[in-house]
Design a protein around this motif. Structure first.
Motif, mmCIF file in Angstrom:
data_model
loop_
_atom_site.group_PDB
_atom_site.id
_atom_site.type_symbol
_atom_site.label_atom_id
_atom_site.label_comp_id
_atom_site.label_asym_id
_atom_site.label_seq_id
_atom_site.Cartn_x
_atom_site.Cartn_y
_atom_site.Cartn_z
ATOM 1 N N ARG A 78 0.862 -1.187 0.000
ATOM 2 C CA ARG A 78 0.000 0.000 0.000
ATOM 3 C C ARG A 78 0.895 1.232 0.000
ATOM 4 N N ASP A 142 -8.525 -1.077 -1.976
ATOM 5 C CA ASP A 142 -8.113 0.315 -1.889
ATOM 6 C C ASP A 142 -7.330 0.633 -3.158
ATOM 7 N N VAL A 145 -3.517 0.211 -3.062
ATOM 8 C CA VAL A 145 -2.955 -1.107 -2.777
ATOM 9 C C VAL A 145 -2.680 -1.814 -4.097
#
Length: 159
Positions: A78, A142, A145
């Motif tokens: 991430r 996300d 990510v």
């Protein structure tokens, strides 16, 4: 005369070589083209890549982040913070010079004004820095990510 032209040609080729993109790899020193990795804490790293274009800097920073992830046994990373720094040198420049000479026909003084252009183009470097957290298992949903294996597959190429 030929000697002077040969020397000038070597200087030009040396100047042009200074502005060429380097293949993907570690930076030889701070500010040089290539990547640097700084561990911050367990599973947290600062990855940066310096290149001649923003596109290459971003692509190679992501590639190195994926490599670091896999090297540490993780599957995804991430991007928790990122920034880009651009450094430009070159362009046009102006100068004023004063010179003097003497010889068998007398002596003289001259003043010259000139405009200079870098022979290899302008030198600009871009550094993309990413702070990443690596992990394995369920990949969070996300946009920041990335799946490390996918990034490696998509950023493999010359260099």
């Amino acid at each position: 005369m030929i000697r002077h032209l040969l020397i000038a040609g070597l200087l030009v080729s040396g100047t042009v070589a200074c502005t060429t993109a380097q293949p993907y790899g570690p930076a030889g020193s701070s500010g040089a083209q290539g990547y640097l990795v700084q561990p911050i804490e367990n599973n947290r790293y600062r990855v940066s890549y310096t290149a001649l274009s923003p596109e290459d800097a971003r692509q190679y920073a992501l590639r190195r982040a994926a490599e670091v992830t896999v090297e540490h046994g993780d599957e995804w990373f991430r991007v928790v913070h990122g920034y880009t720094e651009a450094e430009s040198r070159g362009g046009t420049g102006s100068s004023v010079s004063v010179g003097g000479s003497s010889g068998s026909y007398g002596s003289g003084v001259g003043v010259g004004v000139g405009v200079g252009f870098p022979l290899g183009g302008s030198k600009s470097k871009v550094t993309e820095s990413l702070e990443i957290i690596t992990g394995r298992g369920n990949q969070p949903e996300d946009a920041q990510v990335y799946d490390a294996e996918s990034v490696l597959m998509n950023t493999a190429g010359p260099g």
